[in-house]
Design a protein around this motif. Structure first.
Motif, PDB file in Angstrom:
ATOM      1  N   LYS A 255       0.879  -1.117  -0.160  1.00 14.98           N
ATOM      2  CA  LYS A 255      -0.141   0.107  -0.287  1.00 14.98           C
ATOM      3  C   LYS A 255       0.677   1.365  -0.024  1.00 14.98           C
ATOM      4  O   LYS A 255       0.321   2.578   0.515  1.00 14.98           O
ATOM      5  CB  LYS A 255      -1.057   0.084   1.546  1.00 14.98           C
ATOM      6  CG  LYS A 255      -2.034  -1.439   0.965  1.00 14.98           C
ATOM      7  CD  LYS A 255      -2.943  -0.962   2.726  1.00 14.98           C
ATOM      8  CE  LYS A 255      -3.680  -2.473   2.718  1.00 14.98           C
ATOM      9  NZ  LYS A 255      -4.359  -1.744   4.492  1.00 14.98           N
ATOM     10  N   GLY A 256       2.081   0.957  -0.317  1.00 14.91           N
ATOM     11  CA  GLY A 256       2.922   2.284  -0.252  1.00 14.91           C
ATOM     12  C   GLY A 256       4.720   2.426   0.622  1.00 14.91           C
ATOM     13  O   GLY A 256       5.128   0.337   0.410  1.00 14.91           O
ATOM     14  N   THR A 273       0.015   4.114  -2.283  1.00 11.35           N
ATOM     15  CA  THR A 273      -0.647   3.946  -3.354  1.00 11.35           C
ATOM     16  C   THR A 273      -1.858   4.425  -3.760  1.00 11.35           C
ATOM     17  O   THR A 273      -2.137   4.946  -4.826  1.00 11.35           O
ATOM     18  CB  THR A 273      -0.630   2.329  -3.458  1.00 11.35           C
ATOM     19  OG1 THR A 273      -1.933   2.416  -2.595  1.00 11.35           O
ATOM     20  CG2 THR A 273       0.486   1.846  -3.330  1.00 11.35           C
ATOM     21  N   ASP A 274      -2.148   5.923  -2.633  1.00 16.39           N
ATOM     22  CA  ASP A 274      -3.966   6.152  -3.022  1.00 16.39           C
ATOM     23  C   ASP A 274      -3.341   7.430  -3.777  1.00 16.39           C
ATOM     24  O   ASP A 274      -4.532   8.395  -3.825  1.00 16.39           O
ATOM     25  CB  ASP A 274      -4.671   5.842  -1.939  1.00 16.39           C
ATOM     26  CG  ASP A 274      -3.973   6.536  -1.052  1.00 16.39           C
ATOM     27  OD1 ASP A 274      -3.054   7.373  -1.077  1.00 16.39           O
ATOM     28  OD2 ASP A 274      -4.796   6.694   0.129  1.00 16.39           O
ATOM     29  N   GLY A 275      -1.981   7.530  -3.649  1.00 11.57           N
ATOM     30  CA  GLY A 275      -2.023   9.194  -3.534  1.00 11.57           C
ATOM     31  C   GLY A 275      -1.406  10.149  -3.001  1.00 11.57           C
ATOM     32  O   GLY A 275      -1.275  11.284  -3.278  1.00 11.57           O
TER      33      GLY A 275
END
Length: 341
Positions: A255-256, A273-275
């Motif tokens: 996720k990051g 990963t969602d910015g």
């Protein structure tokens, strides 16, 4: 409550910059004795912190009733002096690497258990705020499953830090046994075990002496590591980073990613990963550079462990596991194949 009486054995740079000022800053401790084979070094520290001066650690241990002993000596003396101090009835804080062999480490652990005393190894990277925060984020699942990492500890070498400069024991095989791997690599092995929260099973490494002349220990190493759950990554330890020190760690997950001590302003940077991004200002990591000395938290933790009779965060068993990773890396380089821990 009476103060704990502390003795420092070895009055070189690590004592001068870390142990002595941190003991002096702890209201529960009184520094009562200092020991160094070079009398003038012990006397210089006596001028600042008081206490009686010795050149023979055995004489100190027989003459003084001390509660705490810091062992700040060349690596080959860590085990014998720690064991002697434990047998004398003192709790021991030993500099890293805790020993030069697994057998020595086990003898230290056995001495602590036999005498009912605390043995702590001075791995200060566990007390760095960014490292503690990263461990929490991983435990909370913030970056999901961890896939990989890279961690680096590199600077120009201990000659700018050690009291003996280029003539330092750090460069002598018979006194240091381990070079950059024992000085820097073991810190990062301990950090990875702490932050990832699991043990390592495989080590493959290339360990060289290629940056400094007339030294008999390693000064440059790159290790490939694998954990029990299959996380893989690299650990670099080097005395060849002459322009800038690098003490960074990057952890990659589903996720990051987390970047630790990789930016001059933000000691921890999280990118998802969602910015989204979160940058943390958590204070500076310990540095060997003059004028950047801050408290490591090691001494305060050791004193608290003794006061409350609780196991310190880095006890002998923890120190041994981190040491074994470094010993395996050196064995891997010598034999040319992966070592299974």
């Amino acid at each position: 409550m009476s103060k704990l009486k502390a003795a420092i054995i070895g009055c070189g740079s690590i004592s001068k910059h870390r142990h002595l000022p941190e003991y002096a800053g702890n209201s529960e401790v009184e520094i009562v004795a200092l020991c160094d084979r070079v009398m003038s070094r012990a006397e210089a520290m006596q001028g600042v912190y008081g206490g009686r001066v010795y050149t023979d650690y055995e004489e100190l241990l027989s003459n003084e009733a001390v509660d705490l002993v810091s062992v700040c000596l060349p690596n080959y003396l860590h085990a014998p002096v720690s064991i002697a101090a434990l047998n004398s009835g003192a709790h021991v804080l030993c500099e890293k690497p805790m020993a030069t062999t697994t057998e020595e480490a086990e003898a230290m652990i056995e001495a602590a258990e036999k005498n009912g005393k605390q043995l702590m190894i001075a791995h200060n990277q566990r007390f760095v705020r960014s490292h503690q925060q990263a461990k929490e984020l991983i435990e909370q699942g913030a970056i999901g499953k961890v896939y990989s990492f890279k961690t680096i500890f590199g600077h120009g070498g201990p000659e700018g830090w050690s009291v003996d400069g280029k003539d330092s024991w750090f460069f002598k095989k018979d006194e240091a046994v381990l070079g950059a791997m024992g000085d820097l690599g073991v810190h990062k092995a301990d950090l990875l075990r702490y932050v990832l929260g699991e043990e390592f099973t495989h080590v493959s490494a290339m360990v060289e002496t290629n940056a400094k002349e007339a030294i008999t220990v390693d000064d440059n190493a790159i290790c490939l590591l694998k954990t029990e759950s299959g996380v893989i990554g690299t650990l670099t330890a080097s005395w060849a980073y002459r322009a800038n020190e690098d003490n960074s760690t990057i952890i990659y997950g589903e996720k990051g990613e987390l970047r630790l001590e990789d930016d001059p302003t933000y000691s921890l940077m999280a990118a998802y990963t969602d910015g989204s991004r979160v940058n943390y200002e958590l204070g500076k990591i310990q540095s060997n550079e003059e004028g950047k000395q801050t408290s490591t938290g090691v001494i305060d933790h050791f004193v608290e462990a003794v006061r409350t009779n609780t196991k310190p965060l880095i006890d002998g068993e923890e120190g041994k596991k981190s040491l074994n990773m470094i010993l395996a890396a050196i064995e891997s380089s010598e034999k040319g194949h992966t070592i299974q821990l």
